[in-house]
Scaffold this motif. Structure first.
Motif, PDB file in Angstrom:
ATOM      1  N   LYS A   1       0.830  -1.212   0.000  1.00 40.68           N
ATOM      2  CA  LYS A   1       0.000   0.000   0.000  1.00 40.68           C
ATOM      3  C   LYS A   1       0.862   1.258   0.000  1.00 40.68           C
ATOM      4  O   LYS A   1       0.511   2.259  -0.612  1.00 40.68           O
ATOM      5  CB  LYS A   1      -0.948   0.014   1.209  1.00 40.68           C
TER       6      LYS A   1
ATOM      7  N   LYS B   1       2.031   2.162  -3.400  1.00 38.99           N
ATOM      8  CA  LYS B   1       0.992   2.803  -4.203  1.00 38.99           C
ATOM      9  C   LYS B   1       0.582   4.157  -3.624  1.00 38.99           C
ATOM     10  O   LYS B   1      -0.320   4.801  -4.156  1.00 38.99           O
ATOM     11  CB  LYS B   1      -0.240   1.897  -4.270  1.00 38.99           C
ATOM     12  N   ARG B   2       1.199   4.555  -2.510  1.00 43.12           N
ATOM     13  CA  ARG B   2       0.901   5.818  -1.816  1.00 43.12           C
ATOM     14  C   ARG B   2      -0.553   5.873  -1.339  1.00 43.12           C
ATOM     15  O   ARG B   2      -1.195   6.908  -1.383  1.00 43.12           O
ATOM     16  CB  ARG B   2       1.242   7.018  -2.670  1.00 43.12           C
ATOM     17  N   ASP B   3      -1.050   4.743  -0.914  1.00 44.57           N
ATOM     18  CA  ASP B   3      -2.411   4.630  -0.401  1.00 44.57           C
ATOM     19  C   ASP B   3      -2.351   4.627   1.126  1.00 44.57           C
ATOM     20  O   ASP B   3      -2.204   3.586   1.757  1.00 44.57           O
ATOM     21  CB  ASP B   3      -3.062   3.340  -0.919  1.00 44.57           C
ATOM     22  N   MET B   4      -2.459   5.820   1.724  1.00 45.03           N
ATOM     23  CA  MET B   4      -2.318   5.948   3.173  1.00 45.03           C
ATOM     24  C   MET B   4      -3.514   5.348   3.919  1.00 45.03           C
ATOM     25  O   MET B   4      -3.366   4.846   5.025  1.00 45.03           O
ATOM     26  CB  MET B   4      -2.126   7.415   3.571  1.00 45.03           C
ATOM     27  N   ARG B   5      -4.695   5.393   3.321  1.00 46.40           N
ATOM     28  CA  ARG B   5      -5.851   4.772   3.973  1.00 46.40           C
ATOM     29  C   ARG B   5      -5.684   3.259   4.043  1.00 46.40           C
ATOM     30  O   ARG B   5      -6.009   2.630   5.047  1.00 46.40           O
ATOM     31  CB  ARG B   5      -7.142   5.130   3.251  1.00 46.40           C
ATOM     32  N   GLY B   6      -5.178   2.666   2.966  1.00 42.51           N
ATOM     33  CA  GLY B   6      -4.922   1.234   2.963  1.00 42.51           C
ATOM     34  C   GLY B   6      -3.821   0.866   3.949  1.00 42.51           C
ATOM     35  O   GLY B   6      -3.888  -0.172   4.618  1.00 42.51           O
TER      36      GLY B   6
ATOM     37  N   LYS C   1      -3.100   2.480   6.732  1.00 43.98           N
ATOM     38  CA  LYS C   1      -3.686   2.564   8.072  1.00 43.98           C
ATOM     39  C   LYS C   1      -4.575   1.349   8.355  1.00 43.98           C
ATOM     40  O   LYS C   1      -4.579   0.815   9.466  1.00 43.98           O
ATOM     41  CB  LYS C   1      -4.494   3.853   8.199  1.00 43.98           C
ATOM     42  N   LYS C   2      -5.286   0.898   7.337  1.00 41.01           N
ATOM     43  CA  LYS C   2      -6.173  -0.260   7.490  1.00 41.01           C
ATOM     44  C   LYS C   2      -5.368  -1.510   7.848  1.00 41.01           C
ATOM     45  O   LYS C   2      -5.710  -2.223   8.796  1.00 41.01           O
ATOM     46  CB  LYS C   2      -6.941  -0.474   6.187  1.00 41.01           C
TER      47      LYS C   2
END
Length: 184
Positions: free
Chosen positions: A55, A58-63, A65-66
């Protein structure tokens, strides 16, 4: 999943593999034997940390954190090196929103021992930014120098230069006016 659960799963699969070998169904015995190494692999490489690293790519900070949220009790679920990267990922997660909390996580990660030099450089750079925001310029300079030495690939060169420019701007504001007369 806890480490002990993974070990029990490994033992059950090994016993199942031995059972299939004694029953002369070698195909199922080999399959169970090969599958039994998955829990052992996930003892040393936590599945949620691996997903969190994907994650972050891909720079997906919500993912991020999940997946970090799935690790409920890190001291029981992770080995020492995984715990260092758990804190490192938390430091990256909070680096944009709360730099002081990020500093605490990065310091924990450094204390536990990050393995890769690039990650050590990132952690020191984040701690330097936090020190600079607190007004501790000497510590920030020292950490920037260490980060520059540790950054073997030069990936953080631009960020280090930007922080040095910010430090110079801080010095301009602290200079005294040369036209003010000093009374001794």
């Amino acid at each position: 999943m806890k480490k002990s659960t993974k070990i029990v799963l490994f033992l059950i699969m090994i016993i199942g593999s031995i059972y299939f070998f004694f029953q002369k169904t070698y195909f199922y015995g080999v399959i169970f034997l090969l599958l039994s190494f998955l829990p052992v692999f996930f003892i040393f490489r936590n599945e949620f940390l691996l997903l969190a690293f994907f994650k972050i790519k891909k720079r997906d900070m919500r993912g991020l954190k999940k997946y970090l949220g799935y690790v409920k009790n890190p001291k029981f679920q992770l080995v020492k090196s995984q715990l260092a990267y758990y804190y490192f990922l938390h430091g990256i997660l909070y680096s944009e929103s709360n730099i002081h909390q990020s500093e605490n996580y990065m310091q924990k990660a450094l204390d536990l021992g990050l393995r890769f030099k690039q990650n050590i450089a990132i952690a020191k750079l984040n701690i330097a930014i936090a020190s600079l925001s607190k007004g501790n310029k000497k510590k920030a300079e020292l950490l920037l120098l260490e980060a520059k030495k540790t950054d073997i690939y030069g990936l953080l060169h631009e960020q280090i230069q930007l922080i040095k420019i910010q430090m110079k701007k801080m010095n301009i504001g602290n200079r005294q006016n040369p036209f003010i007369r000093k009374n001794f």
